[in-house]
Design a protein around this motif. Structure first.
Motif, PDB file in Angstrom:
ATOM      1  N   UNK A 185       0.820  -1.213   0.000  1.00 58.77           N
ATOM      2  CA  UNK A 185       0.000   0.000   0.000  1.00 58.77           C
ATOM      3  C   UNK A 185       0.851   1.258   0.000  1.00 58.77           C
ATOM      4  N   UNK A 186       1.844   1.293   0.864  1.00 62.45           N
ATOM      5  CA  UNK A 186       2.736   2.450   0.909  1.00 62.45           C
ATOM      6  C   UNK A 186       3.600   2.559  -0.338  1.00 62.45           C
ATOM      7  N   UNK A 187       4.003   1.428  -0.895  1.00 66.30           N
ATOM      8  CA  UNK A 187       4.798   1.472  -2.132  1.00 66.30           C
ATOM      9  C   UNK A 187       3.989   2.023  -3.300  1.00 66.30           C
ATOM     10  N   UNK A 188       2.696   1.636  -3.371  1.00 64.03           N
ATOM     11  CA  UNK A 188       1.856   2.151  -4.464  1.00 64.03           C
ATOM     12  C   UNK A 188       1.693   3.650  -4.356  1.00 64.03           C
ATOM     13  N   UNK A 189       1.510   4.150  -3.148  1.00 65.59           N
ATOM     14  CA  UNK A 189       1.394   5.598  -2.965  1.00 65.59           C
ATOM     15  C   UNK A 189       2.695   6.277  -3.353  1.00 65.59           C
ATOM     16  N   UNK A 190       3.796   5.736  -2.926  1.00 65.97           N
ATOM     17  CA  UNK A 190       5.093   6.334  -3.223  1.00 65.97           C
ATOM     18  C   UNK A 190       5.402   6.308  -4.714  1.00 65.97           C
ATOM     19  N   UNK A 191       4.947   5.276  -5.395  1.00 71.15           N
ATOM     20  CA  UNK A 191       5.253   5.135  -6.812  1.00 71.15           C
ATOM     21  C   UNK A 191       4.270   5.898  -7.706  1.00 71.15           C
ATOM     22  N   UNK A 192       2.987   5.894  -7.366  1.00 65.61           N
ATOM     23  CA  UNK A 192       1.965   6.395  -8.286  1.00 65.61           C
ATOM     24  C   UNK A 192       1.633   7.871  -8.136  1.00 65.61           C
ATOM     25  N   UNK A 193       1.832   8.452  -6.974  1.00 62.50           N
ATOM     26  CA  UNK A 193       1.415   9.833  -6.766  1.00 62.50           C
ATOM     27  C   UNK A 193       2.556  10.802  -7.013  1.00 62.50           C
ATOM     28  N   UNK A 194       2.218  11.995  -7.498  1.00 65.01           N
ATOM     29  CA  UNK A 194       3.264  13.020  -7.663  1.00 65.01           C
ATOM     30  C   UNK A 194       3.751  13.500  -6.294  1.00 65.01           C
ATOM     31  N   UNK A 195       4.908  14.105  -6.287  1.00 63.89           N
ATOM     32  CA  UNK A 195       5.553  14.521  -5.053  1.00 63.89           C
ATOM     33  C   UNK A 195       4.705  15.522  -4.265  1.00 63.89           C
ATOM     34  N   UNK A 196       3.950  16.350  -4.958  1.00 62.44           N
ATOM     35  CA  UNK A 196       3.142  17.366  -4.276  1.00 62.44           C
ATOM     36  C   UNK A 196       2.031  16.754  -3.437  1.00 62.44           C
ATOM     37  N   UNK A 197       1.516  15.608  -3.829  1.00 62.29           N
ATOM     38  CA  UNK A 197       0.416  14.979  -3.114  1.00 62.29           C
ATOM     39  C   UNK A 197       0.855  13.796  -2.252  1.00 62.29           C
TER      40      UNK A 197
END
Length: 110
Positions: free
Chosen positions: A53-65
């Protein structure tokens, strides 16, 4: 991405499995150590849900979000733990009732 949705469903299936083992005393699982292997599998499954779950957020979202999303998921994770603990109280009371054990903190709603 579908694997991230499959793993919580497997965890729910594990909940049903352990409930039936505790309620109906399937001694096959107790006597030869298979229950410990299933417990190990549950731990690996829970850890992989957390990490993926944390990896998907880190990989898929832009740095601003990303920072806001990670903090939101951290709060949601803590709320999920609280909900699991509260529901565990009721599940434990139902197991106490089915095994004729006294001392439950709450009463079984079923």
């Amino acid at each position: 991405m579908w694997v991230l949705w499959l793993m919580p469903l497997l965890q729910c299936a594990n909940l049903v499995f352990f409930y039936f083992v505790a309620t109906y005393h399937y001694y096959f699982w107790y006597n030869n150590g298979l229950l410990l292997m299933v417990c190990f599998y549950v731990g690996l499954l829970g850890g992989s849900v957390y990490v993926n779950g944390y990896m998907r957020i880190n990989k898929d979202l832009p740095l601003a979000k990303r920072e806001f999303a990670l903090s939101t998921v951290s709060v949601a994770d803590s709320l999920g733990i609280v909900f699991a603990d509260l529901s565990g109280l009721f599940i434990q009371s139902c197991l106490y009732e089915s095994n004729e054990i006294s001392g439950s903190v709450v009463s079984c709603p079923i």
